[in-house]
Structures are given as C-alpha cells and as structure tokens.
Design an enzyme around this catalytic site. Structure first.
Site, PDB file in Angstrom:
ATOM      1  N   ARG A 182       1.006  -0.925  -0.248  1.00 25.86           N
ATOM      2  CA  ARG A 182       0.022   0.153  -0.031  1.00 25.86           C
ATOM      3  C   ARG A 182       0.966   1.251   0.356  1.00 25.86           C
ATOM      4  NH1 ARG A 182      -3.306  -2.678  -1.658  1.00 25.86           N
ATOM      5  NH2 ARG A 182      -5.980  -2.706  -0.282  1.00 25.86           N
ATOM      6  N   GLU A 184      -3.718   7.863  -5.321  1.00 26.94           N
ATOM      7  CA  GLU A 184      -3.492   7.409  -6.115  1.00 26.94           C
ATOM      8  C   GLU A 184      -4.935   7.912  -6.930  1.00 26.94           C
ATOM      9  OE1 GLU A 184      -3.872   3.425  -5.835  1.00 26.94           O
ATOM     10  OE2 GLU A 184      -2.048   3.377  -5.025  1.00 26.94           O
ATOM     11  N   HIS A 201      -0.757   0.047  -9.325  1.00 25.47           N
ATOM     12  CA  HIS A 201      -2.225  -0.402  -8.658  1.00 25.47           C
ATOM     13  C   HIS A 201      -2.049  -1.603  -9.141  1.00 25.47           C
ATOM     14  CE1 HIS A 201      -4.181  -0.075  -4.523  1.00 25.47           C
ATOM     15  NE2 HIS A 201      -3.497  -1.042  -4.936  1.00 25.47           N
TER      16      HIS A 201
HETATM   17  P1  NAD Z   1      -2.172 -11.091   4.984  1.00 24.73           P
HETATM   18  O1  NAD Z   1      -3.087 -10.162   6.543  1.00 24.73           O
HETATM   19  O2  NAD Z   1      -2.004 -13.026   4.612  1.00 24.73           O
HETATM   20  O3  NAD Z   1      -0.644 -10.782   5.313  1.00 24.73           O
HETATM   21  C1  NAD Z   1      -0.181  -9.642   6.036  1.00 24.73           C
HETATM   22  C2  NAD Z   1       1.122  -9.671   7.053  1.00 24.73           C
HETATM   23  O4  NAD Z   1       1.711  -8.665   6.867  1.00 24.73           O
HETATM   24  C3  NAD Z   1       0.063 -10.845   8.020  1.00 24.73           C
HETATM   25  O5  NAD Z   1       1.303 -12.097   8.631  1.00 24.73           O
HETATM   26  C4  NAD Z   1       1.147 -10.117   9.094  1.00 24.73           C
HETATM   27  O6  NAD Z   1       1.150 -10.122  10.838  1.00 24.73           O
HETATM   28  C5  NAD Z   1       1.943  -8.339   8.595  1.00 24.73           C
HETATM   29  N1  NAD Z   1       2.232  -7.222   9.302  1.00 24.73           N
HETATM   30  C6  NAD Z   1       0.965  -6.811  10.139  1.00 24.73           C
HETATM   31  N2  NAD Z   1       2.186  -5.288  10.504  1.00 24.73           N
HETATM   32  C7  NAD Z   1       2.980  -6.602  10.404  1.00 24.73           C
HETATM   33  C8  NAD Z   1       4.584  -5.393  10.197  1.00 24.73           C
HETATM   34  N3  NAD Z   1       4.059  -4.156  10.789  1.00 24.73           N
HETATM   35  N4  NAD Z   1       5.631  -5.794  10.156  1.00 24.73           N
HETATM   36  C9  NAD Z   1       5.812  -6.624   9.184  1.00 24.73           C
HETATM   37  N5  NAD Z   1       4.466  -7.849   9.103  1.00 24.73           N
HETATM   38  C10 NAD Z   1       3.531  -7.170   9.193  1.00 24.73           C
HETATM   39  O7  NAD Z   1      -2.304 -10.017   3.663  1.00 24.73           O
HETATM   40  P2  NAD Z   1      -2.015 -10.182   2.096  1.00 24.73           P
HETATM   41  O8  NAD Z   1      -2.491 -11.528   1.390  1.00 24.73           O
HETATM   42  O9  NAD Z   1      -0.611 -11.104   2.160  1.00 24.73           O
HETATM   43  O10 NAD Z   1      -1.347  -8.469   1.147  1.00 24.73           O
HETATM   44  C11 NAD Z   1      -1.013  -7.912   2.473  1.00 24.73           C
HETATM   45  C12 NAD Z   1      -1.032  -6.655   1.824  1.00 24.73           C
HETATM   46  O11 NAD Z   1      -0.804  -6.317   0.432  1.00 24.73           O
HETATM   47  C13 NAD Z   1      -2.239  -6.247   1.521  1.00 24.73           C
HETATM   48  O12 NAD Z   1      -2.564  -5.478   3.514  1.00 24.73           O
HETATM   49  C14 NAD Z   1      -2.669  -4.951   1.026  1.00 24.73           C
HETATM   50  O13 NAD Z   1      -2.889  -3.647   1.818  1.00 24.73           O
HETATM   51  C15 NAD Z   1      -1.609  -5.791  -0.044  1.00 24.73           C
HETATM   52  N6  NAD Z   1      -2.420  -5.821  -1.009  1.00 24.73           N
HETATM   53  C16 NAD Z   1      -1.759  -4.788  -2.583  1.00 24.73           C
HETATM   54  C17 NAD Z   1      -2.122  -5.333  -3.790  1.00 24.73           C
HETATM   55  C18 NAD Z   1      -2.306  -4.369  -4.897  1.00 24.73           C
HETATM   56  O14 NAD Z   1      -2.846  -4.708  -5.411  1.00 24.73           O
HETATM   57  N7  NAD Z   1      -0.944  -3.886  -5.147  1.00 24.73           N
HETATM   58  C19 NAD Z   1      -3.031  -6.237  -4.157  1.00 24.73           C
HETATM   59  C20 NAD Z   1      -3.593  -6.905  -2.600  1.00 24.73           C
HETATM   60  C21 NAD Z   1      -2.901  -7.099  -1.365  1.00 24.73           C
END
Ligand code: NAD
Length: 322
Positions: free
Chosen positions: A230, A259, A278
């Site tokens: 993000r 964005e 994105h």
């Molecule tokens: P997820 O919930 O499976 O994993 C997120 C991980 O981050 C968890 O394991 C959590 O423990 C960890 N985390 C939380 N706070 C943290 C910190 N301060 N330091 C380190 N780790 C921390 O989510 P996911 O499916 O792996 O997705 C991750 C992120 O990717 C989403 O939250 C979303 O914002 C982003 N995303 C972006 C797109 C895109 O189009 N670019 C698409 C999907 C997801």
C-alpha cells in the site's frame, strides 16, 4: 435486491448477480457523487474509493460491503461493524498475482530493462555496457510481512535460487523457520542484510512511513526496494531522495500515497525506478477470482448466511446477526 458498485466487476462476477438484483455501476470513485443510489442499496462493492462513516450512515438498507481484494483500509470497518454490516474480502484470490508482480519488478530492475528500453529508443545501443544488470540467484530477499503474499513471494524466489529472509512481528521464530525462511526479530537487521526488500504488510497506523530515510540509509547502496502493498508505507519523498542520491540501487512501486499518481509528482524524476498503476492484482485470473468470490460473499450475506471471508468476523456478534 440492489447492488451499487464504484466500478463494474468483471463479466463472470456480473453474471452471478444477473436476474437476482438490480445493479448501479457508478464508474466514479467518489461515493459522495451518487449518495442517492447508495441510500437504498443492499450491497456496496467498493473497489477504488473511500467508504467512510458518512457513506455508511446514509445507506439505511445496507447489509454488506464488498472489497475485491484483501486490503480494506478504504472502508471504515469499525463503523460497519457497529452497524452490523460485514465487509467481504477475498483472501487468496490475488495472492499469486501480487507475488508474481513483486518478482517481476525484481527481474525488471535487476536486468535494468526499463532504462535499457528508454535508451535504445534514443538510439543508445551502448546501454548494453552499462554494467548495471545482475543475477537474482544467490541474492537475499528480505520480506517485510509473511502473510499469504509474503509467503508466495518466498516460494517463487526460492525457485530461482534466492535466499529468503523475513520479518513479521506477529509470527514466532518457529513459525517463520517452518517455511525455510531466515527469521529476523528486528526490521533493521533485515534491511541491513538484504539485497532486495519486498513489502507485504497492510496499511495500518504502525506501518505508515515504515520505510523512511532512516530505514533507506540502513539498506545496501545496491539494494532494491519493492512495494506492492500500500502507498503510505514507504515515504515517497524520502525514497525519491534516496534514489536520486544513490542511497539505494533502485525501486519498484505499484502503490502510492495518492492514487492515481499525478504527472507532477516528483517521484517521476528518479532513474532506476519502475512504476505500475496499482495493477499487481489485475491479472486475468485474479480479477475473475476476486469478483466471483466477492459477489458470492455479498449474495450469501444478503441471504442471511455468515460468510466466513470478512474483514470484521466480530460483526456476527451484533444483535442483527443473533
Ligand atoms: P496477509 O494478511 O495474509 O499478510 C499480512 C502480513 O503482514 C501478516 O502476516 C501480518 O502479521 C504482517 N504484518 C502486519 N503488521 C506488520 C508489521 N508492522 N511488520 C511486519 N509484518 C506485519 O495479507 P496479504 O494477502 O499477504 O496482503 C498483504 C498486503 O498486500 C495487504 O494488506 C494489501 O494492503 C496489499 N495488497 C496489495 C495489492 C495490490 O494490488 N498491489 C493486492 C493485494 C494486497
């Protein structure tokens, strides 16, 4: 039954609603512009755009909010929960797509593909001798966040011979090592020791500006930074300064603090930076999975079923669900 969508979901998703509900597709990310449509809707699918408390307050008939993805920072989930409204998310649907995108950025940057093409277009064939390309095999990727996308990125990187390290304060050393990932209890050590940093955490208060100048200065001067999570997690102004002053080697960004990214934004001035709009989750496969899972979840909730993939599972304790 009525659905309102900020933008249309793909055909496969629309077909699931066909004959069951009327649909208003706004093709407008500002929900304030069509409040009269939101007032009587049962479901609101928000792709890009903010669904804040004032929107939820106006939607007297609202039973469910849908997100075609896993991030839900653009929805006031607390307010939705107070109103007994589940926020449907689609975990797993775009995991592979985003992980591949992060690795694609690693490949592109490590082969200097973007600069090479721009220079070729100017007639500079000698860019082939720039000496900037390097192999990923044997390099260490440091993953910040080891959830679904972080782990999938690890799996792909391992397949191409990279070594994998990770930082995730929610996971124990044993949990991380179970996935053959080198455990770092502290982010600084991960930044210092990695050749590539890839970020896969949600945008929450504690992750805002998680990577600013202090952290960029800890990275190797050759290191690459990838952010497909993000905008707002990486401080863009600091990243621009770090790239322009060769504090790090390069960066790939799919997400931005504002964005769409405006043409006037200073970040465009950087060399060795690749950008995408994105679009990490926008592969054909992920788009279909996200749309169908989101619509199925919304329909289920409108029928009174407790769909499991929601951002606020505690919502099912609300009197509306008793
Ligand atoms: P997820 O919930 O499976 O994993 C997120 C991980 O981050 C968890 O394991 C959590 O423990 C960890 N985390 C939380 N706070 C943290 C910190 N301060 N330091 C380190 N780790 C921390 O989510 P996911 O499916 O792996 O997705 C991750 C992120 O990717 C989403 O939250 C979303 O914002 C982003 N995303 C972006 C797109 C895109 O189009 N670019 C698409 C999907 C997801």
């Amino acid at each position: 039954m009525k659905f309102v969508m900020t933008q249309a979901v793909c055909q496969e998703g629309m077909e699931l609603i066909d004959g069951k509900a009327s649909v208003y597709v706004a093709e407008d990310t500002n929900l304030q512009n069509y409040l009269e449509q939101i007032e009587d809707t049962d479901a609101l699918i928000v792709r890009i755009g903010r669904c804040d408390a004032s929107i939820i307050d106006r939607a007297a008939n609202l039973k469910v909010i849908g997100r075609t993805g896993v991030g839900y920072d653009n929805v006031d989930v607390k307010k939705a929960t107070e109103m007994g409204i589940p926020v449907v998310i689609t975990p797993g649907a775009n995991t592979r797509s985003v992980a591949e995108h992060a690795v694609a950025m690693m490949f592109s940057l490590s082969k200097n593909l973007y600069e090479a093409q721009r220079e070729m277009e100017k007639g500079n064939w000698k860019i082939r001798d720039a000496g900037k390309a390097f192999e990923l095999e044997g390099k260490k990727v440091g993953l910040i966040g080891l959830g679904a996308i972080g782990k999938e990125t690890a799996r792909i990187c391992r397949g191409i011979g990279m070594s994998i390290a990770g930082y995730d304060p929610m996971l124990s050393k044993e949990e991380v090592e179970k996935y053959n990932i080198e455990y770092f209890a502290n982010i600084d050590e991960l930044l210092i020791n990695s050749d590539i940093i890839s970020i896969h955490v949600p945008l929450v208060e504690s992750t805002k500006n998680m990577i600013s100048m202090k952290e960029l200065k800890m990275m190797k001067s050759s290191a690459l930074l990838i952010n497909c999570s993000r905008g707002g997690i990486v401080n863009e102004k600091d990243l621009r300064d770090a790239l322009n002053n060769k504090i790090i080697g390069g960066a790939g960004l799919d997400v931005f603090s504002e964005e769409p990214l405006q043409k006037e934004n200073d970040i465009w001035s950087c060399n060795n930076l690749i950008l995408s709009p994105h679009s990490a989750a926008q592969t054909k496969e992920a788009v279909v999975k996200m749309a169908t899972m989101c619509v199925e979840g919304c329909l289920s909730i409108i029928e009174g079923k407790k769909w499991p993939y929601v951002a606020n599972p505690e919502v099912y304790k609300h009197p509306k669900w008793q």
